[in-house]
Design a protein around this motif. Structure first.
Motif, PDB file in Angstrom:
ATOM      1  N   VAL A  95       2.076 -64.396   5.842  1.00 41.99           N
ATOM      2  CA  VAL A  95       1.870 -63.421   4.754  1.00 41.99           C
ATOM      3  C   VAL A  95       1.134 -62.170   5.192  1.00 41.99           C
ATOM      4  O   VAL A  95       1.002 -61.223   4.413  1.00 41.99           O
ATOM      5  N   GLY A  96       0.611 -62.147   6.438  1.00 34.49           N
ATOM      6  CA  GLY A  96      -0.159 -61.003   6.894  1.00 34.49           C
ATOM      7  C   GLY A  96      -1.649 -61.222   6.691  1.00 34.49           C
ATOM      8  O   GLY A  96      -2.072 -62.183   6.041  1.00 34.49           O
ATOM      9  N   HIS A  97      -2.432 -60.320   7.226  1.00 34.09           N
ATOM     10  CA  HIS A  97      -3.893 -60.446   7.153  1.00 34.09           C
ATOM     11  C   HIS A  97      -4.404 -59.750   5.901  1.00 34.09           C
ATOM     12  O   HIS A  97      -4.849 -58.599   5.935  1.00 34.09           O
ATOM     13  N   ASN A  98      -4.357 -60.444   4.791  1.00 39.04           N
ATOM     14  CA  ASN A  98      -4.705 -59.864   3.494  1.00 39.04           C
ATOM     15  C   ASN A  98      -5.324 -60.947   2.605  1.00 39.04           C
ATOM     16  O   ASN A  98      -5.619 -62.054   3.078  1.00 39.04           O
ATOM     17  N   VAL A  99      -5.500 -60.640   1.324  1.00 36.71           N
ATOM     18  CA  VAL A  99      -6.150 -61.603   0.422  1.00 36.71           C
ATOM     19  C   VAL A  99      -5.302 -62.862   0.226  1.00 36.71           C
ATOM     20  O   VAL A  99      -5.851 -63.926  -0.071  1.00 36.71           O
ATOM     21  N   LEU A 100      -3.992 -62.761   0.395  1.00 39.40           N
ATOM     22  CA  LEU A 100      -3.161 -63.962   0.274  1.00 39.40           C
ATOM     23  C   LEU A 100      -3.456 -64.933   1.411  1.00 39.40           C
ATOM     24  O   LEU A 100      -3.486 -66.155   1.200  1.00 39.40           O
ATOM     25  N   ALA A 101      -3.652 -64.398   2.621  1.00 42.29           N
ATOM     26  CA  ALA A 101      -3.975 -65.269   3.751  1.00 42.29           C
ATOM     27  C   ALA A 101      -5.351 -65.896   3.595  1.00 42.29           C
ATOM     28  O   ALA A 101      -5.608 -67.001   4.084  1.00 42.29           O
ATOM     29  N   ALA A 102      -6.257 -65.204   2.918  1.00 34.16           N
ATOM     30  CA  ALA A 102      -7.605 -65.741   2.694  1.00 34.16           C
ATOM     31  C   ALA A 102      -7.662 -66.693   1.506  1.00 34.16           C
ATOM     32  O   ALA A 102      -8.680 -67.366   1.307  1.00 34.16           O
ATOM     33  N   GLU A 103      -6.587 -66.759   0.717  1.00 35.48           N
ATOM     34  CA  GLU A 103      -6.615 -67.535  -0.524  1.00 35.48           C
ATOM     35  C   GLU A 103      -6.891 -69.028  -0.327  1.00 35.48           C
ATOM     36  O   GLU A 103      -7.620 -69.619  -1.133  1.00 35.48           O
ATOM     37  N   PRO A 104      -6.349 -69.701   0.702  1.00 30.86           N
ATOM     38  CA  PRO A 104      -6.695 -71.124   0.854  1.00 30.86           C
ATOM     39  C   PRO A 104      -8.204 -71.361   0.930  1.00 30.86           C
ATOM     40  O   PRO A 104      -8.727 -72.285   0.307  1.00 30.86           O
ATOM     41  N   LEU A 105      -8.907 -70.503   1.682  1.00 30.53           N
ATOM     42  CA  LEU A 105     -10.346 -70.638   1.799  1.00 30.53           C
ATOM     43  C   LEU A 105     -11.042 -70.233   0.504  1.00 30.53           C
ATOM     44  O   LEU A 105     -11.955 -70.921   0.030  1.00 30.53           O
ATOM     45  N   ASN A 106     -10.619 -69.114  -0.093  1.00 30.55           N
ATOM     46  CA  ASN A 106     -11.235 -68.649  -1.341  1.00 30.55           C
ATOM     47  C   ASN A 106     -11.005 -69.637  -2.490  1.00 30.55           C
ATOM     48  O   ASN A 106     -11.871 -69.827  -3.341  1.00 30.55           O
ATOM     49  N   LEU A 107      -9.821 -70.250  -2.511  1.00 32.30           N
ATOM     50  CA  LEU A 107      -9.526 -71.242  -3.541  1.00 32.30           C
ATOM     51  C   LEU A 107     -10.428 -72.465  -3.374  1.00 32.30           C
ATOM     52  O   LEU A 107     -10.937 -73.018  -4.358  1.00 32.30           O
ATOM     53  N   PHE A 108     -10.649 -72.859  -2.134  1.00 35.57           N
ATOM     54  CA  PHE A 108     -11.556 -73.980  -1.859  1.00 35.57           C
ATOM     55  C   PHE A 108     -12.963 -73.654  -2.350  1.00 35.57           C
ATOM     56  O   PHE A 108     -13.624 -74.491  -2.988  1.00 35.57           O
ATOM     57  N   TYR A 109     -13.448 -72.445  -2.054  1.00 33.60           N
ATOM     58  CA  TYR A 109     -14.775 -72.035  -2.523  1.00 33.60           C
ATOM     59  C   TYR A 109     -14.841 -72.044  -4.052  1.00 33.60           C
ATOM     60  O   TYR A 109     -15.801 -72.546  -4.647  1.00 33.60           O
ATOM     61  N   TYR A 110     -13.829 -71.452  -4.680  1.00 39.08           N
ATOM     62  CA  TYR A 110     -13.819 -71.316  -6.142  1.00 39.08           C
ATOM     63  C   TYR A 110     -13.837 -72.680  -6.819  1.00 39.08           C
ATOM     64  O   TYR A 110     -14.670 -72.942  -7.710  1.00 39.08           O
ATOM     65  N   LEU A 111     -12.961 -73.575  -6.394  1.00 42.48           N
ATOM     66  CA  LEU A 111     -12.921 -74.907  -6.994  1.00 42.48           C
ATOM     67  C   LEU A 111     -14.173 -75.712  -6.630  1.00 42.48           C
ATOM     68  O   LEU A 111     -14.646 -76.524  -7.437  1.00 42.48           O
ATOM     69  N   GLY A 112     -14.700 -75.472  -5.436  1.00 44.45           N
ATOM     70  CA  GLY A 112     -15.937 -76.138  -5.051  1.00 44.45           C
ATOM     71  C   GLY A 112     -17.105 -75.727  -5.934  1.00 44.45           C
ATOM     72  O   GLY A 112     -17.906 -76.563  -6.355  1.00 44.45           O
ATOM     73  N   ILE A 113     -17.188 -74.443  -6.249  1.00 42.09           N
ATOM     74  CA  ILE A 113     -18.249 -73.951  -7.132  1.00 42.09           C
ATOM     75  C   ILE A 113     -18.112 -74.559  -8.519  1.00 42.09           C
ATOM     76  O   ILE A 113     -19.097 -75.029  -9.099  1.00 42.09           O
ATOM     77  N   LEU A 114     -16.896 -74.580  -9.064  1.00 44.93           N
ATOM     78  CA  LEU A 114     -16.688 -75.156 -10.396  1.00 44.93           C
ATOM     79  C   LEU A 114     -17.037 -76.647 -10.400  1.00 44.93           C
ATOM     80  O   LEU A 114     -17.650 -77.147 -11.353  1.00 44.93           O
ATOM     81  N   SER A 115     -16.669 -77.355  -9.359  1.00 43.93           N
ATOM     82  CA  SER A 115     -16.981 -78.784  -9.282  1.00 43.93           C
ATOM     83  C   SER A 115     -18.487 -79.011  -9.216  1.00 43.93           C
ATOM     84  O   SER A 115     -19.025 -79.902  -9.884  1.00 43.93           O
ATOM     85  N   LEU A 116     -19.168 -78.201  -8.421  1.00 40.89           N
ATOM     86  CA  LEU A 116     -20.620 -78.346  -8.299  1.00 40.89           C
ATOM     87  C   LEU A 116     -21.322 -78.014  -9.609  1.00 40.89           C
ATOM     88  O   LEU A 116     -22.304 -78.672  -9.982  1.00 40.89           O
ATOM     89  N   VAL A 117     -20.837 -76.996 -10.316  1.00 43.49           N
ATOM     90  CA  VAL A 117     -21.406 -76.666 -11.627  1.00 43.49           C
ATOM     91  C   VAL A 117     -21.243 -77.844 -12.577  1.00 43.49           C
ATOM     92  O   VAL A 117     -22.180 -78.233 -13.292  1.00 43.49           O
ATOM     93  N   TYR A 118     -20.052 -78.435 -12.585  1.00 40.74           N
ATOM     94  CA  TYR A 118     -19.787 -79.582 -13.463  1.00 40.74           C
ATOM     95  C   TYR A 118     -20.708 -80.758 -13.124  1.00 40.74           C
ATOM     96  O   TYR A 118     -21.353 -81.341 -14.016  1.00 40.74           O
ATOM     97  N   PHE A 119     -20.791 -81.110 -11.844  1.00 37.81           N
ATOM     98  CA  PHE A 119     -21.600 -82.264 -11.454  1.00 37.81           C
ATOM     99  C   PHE A 119     -23.087 -82.005 -11.654  1.00 37.81           C
ATOM    100  O   PHE A 119     -23.855 -82.916 -11.999  1.00 37.81           O
ATOM    101  N   LEU A 120     -23.521 -80.755 -11.435  1.00 38.91           N
ATOM    102  CA  LEU A 120     -24.929 -80.428 -11.638  1.00 38.91           C
ATOM    103  C   LEU A 120     -25.310 -80.558 -13.112  1.00 38.91           C
ATOM    104  O   LEU A 120     -26.324 -81.174 -13.455  1.00 38.91           O
ATOM    105  N   ALA A 121     -24.472 -79.995 -14.003  1.00 38.46           N
ATOM    106  CA  ALA A 121     -24.747 -80.101 -15.440  1.00 38.46           C
ATOM    107  C   ALA A 121     -24.628 -81.541 -15.915  1.00 38.46           C
ATOM    108  O   ALA A 121     -25.413 -81.996 -16.765  1.00 38.46           O
ATOM    109  N   ARG A 122     -23.666 -82.279 -15.382  1.00 40.06           N
ATOM    110  CA  ARG A 122     -23.514 -83.686 -15.785  1.00 40.06           C
ATOM    111  C   ARG A 122     -24.699 -84.518 -15.322  1.00 40.06           C
ATOM    112  O   ARG A 122     -25.160 -85.417 -16.035  1.00 40.06           O
ATOM    113  N   GLU A 123     -25.213 -84.237 -14.132  1.00 38.46           N
ATOM    114  CA  GLU A 123     -26.359 -84.975 -13.611  1.00 38.46           C
ATOM    115  C   GLU A 123     -27.606 -84.715 -14.449  1.00 38.46           C
ATOM    116  O   GLU A 123     -28.397 -85.632 -14.717  1.00 38.46           O
TER     117      GLU A 123
END
Length: 430
Positions: A89-117
């Motif tokens: 896809v080239g060196h752009n935001v699409l190529a960075a999306e796998p990593l950014n998606l991991f960060y984004y979902l990781g943050i949401l998961s941590l927020v959920y588990f932190l509030a649940r704890e």
């Protein structure tokens, strides 16, 4: 899991839209051809170029020359994504999306588990939903910046500290958590060493509250203290053994609190003197910041501890409330759109602060809640002391806002439950 999948689809769709807008120059003033935000994440352009060069180096010459390049940790990770997905896809935001998606979902998961704890599952879902749909955070999460990685590490550390504070753990569990915390602390130092004091404060608050819990319950849980001391030991050891990563030509961050080593002997000044000098120097550095229109109290400089203490109330106002209402409708360095969005989000936070206050009162015996509140408060006041520019403050502040959103979610739910209980009473009285 279903909500995470939905959030992932939203993130991928937004990243794709941003790439299309940038690639075809449908909004040239906002995004470049690689999808980098010119008005809200301009440093991403520098990081993208470096990651692209490193990806080419990795593909052409292999791992050894790639490791020799001085680079921030997040750029090195993005270069791996460019060297793999970027081939298609080239060196752009699409190529960075796998990593950014991991960060984004990781943050949401941590927020959920932190509030649940700390509270319950409903609070976790609401807090994660608020963070997931926060407009400016969502936009920033598509960019090639270091904030998402740093937020994942700090939220992960807060979850570890919360569990150590709240539960009674076996030795194996406590040491396992301590090891996880040690890894998160190390990665955070490498990724964002200039916010290292947040880690120091979080550990100090946890230790104080754990002592308070011991006194209150009249029970000493040695395993929990052991896990925490493992994290504290790494926190004191790492900064003098590993250099926080930065761009070539920039001085790496330092911390006033670290165990000296042969390569970094103990300085002559005391810890407090070094901390004060560090705050003064970093605040002074904003005199050379490009977007001067967003500066707040830029004329204030610290000559000593007394100046800093006198400025603390103003620093709290800046950290919690900036940009102030008078700035919402002014045209900043990049136009009025960004100011309006930041103003709208800040107004929402004002209401969420009320929910935070409600929760603090109703759940005042929860030590784990006070851990994240005090850490967020110290972080926001610290940013108010150091950061002069409202635009820079806004992005750096996300992780502390997220901690407060965790508390606010429970406050919103408790107000909702109270109103539902009072409605039948009022009807019966009639």
């Amino acid at each position: 899991m279903r909500w995470l999948i939905l959030a992932g689809v939203l993130h991928v769709a937004l990243t794709t839209i941003i790439f299309i807008i940038g690639h075809f120059q449908l909004w040239p003033g906002a995004f470049d051809q690689n999808g980098i935000g010119l008005t809200f994440a301009i440093d991403g352009a520098t990081y993208r170029r470096l990651a692209s060069e490193m990806a080419t180096q990795l593909q052409t010459y292999g791992v050894s020359p790639w490791l020799d390049i001085q680079s921030p940790l997040h750029c090195r990770l993005y270069s791996i994504s460019f060297a793999t997905v970027g081939r298609v896809v080239g060196h752009n935001v699409l190529a960075a999306e796998p990593l950014n998606l991991f960060y984004y979902l990781g943050i949401l998961s941590l927020v959920y588990f932190l509030a649940r704890e700390i509270f319950n599952e409903r609070s976790g879902l609401l807090a994660a939903a608020i963070v997931a749909l926060w407009p400016s955070f969502l936009m920033h999460s598509t960019q090639l910046i270091r904030d998402p990685l740093a937020i994942v590490c700090l939220l992960g550390l807060m979850l570890v500290l919360t569990v150590l504070l709240k539960r009674e753990l076996a030795w194996l569990q406590a040491l396992g958590l301590g090891l996880c915390g040690a890894v998160l602390v190390t990665v955070f130092w490498l990724a964002r060493g200039n916010m290292w004091n947040a880690v120091v404060v979080a550990n100090a608050i946890t230790l104080s509250l754990l002592v308070l819990r011991t006194i209150r319950e009249r029970k000493f849980v040695a395993s929990n203290f052991g896990g925490l001391l493992l994290i504290v030991g790494v926190m004191l050891f790492v900064p003098s053994r590993l250099e926080s990563t930065n761009l070539a030509g920039y001085r790496p961050p330092a911390t006033p609190l670290a165990i000296p080593s042969s390569s970094q002997p103990a300085p002559r000044e005391g810890v407090w003197t070094r901390a004060i000098n560090q705050i003064r120097d970093r605040r002074g550095g904003f005199r050379f910041y490009t977007a001067q229109e967003s500066n707040i109290s830029e004329e204030v400089q610290f000559n000593g501890l007394a100046d800093m203490v006198r400025f603390v109330p103003r620093a709290a106002a800046v950290g919690f409330l900036a940009p102030f209402p008078r700035m919402w409708f002014q045209a900043g360095s990049y136009g009025a759109t960004g100011r309006l969005l930041s103003g709208a989000e800040t107004l929402v936070m004002y209401f969420l602060y009320v929910a935070v206050g409600v929760c603090l009162w109703r759940e005042r015996r929860r030590l784990s809640m006070w851990l994240i509140f005090l850490t967020a408060t110290a972080g926001l006041i610290g940013l108010g002391l150091v950061v002069v520019n409202a635009g820079a403050l806004y992005r750096i502040r996300y992780v502390f806002w997220i901690m407060l959103i965790v508390i606010a979610a429970q406050g919103v739910l408790s107000v909702g439950r109270l109103s539902r209980k009072e409605a039948p009473k009022a009807q019966n009285e009639k």
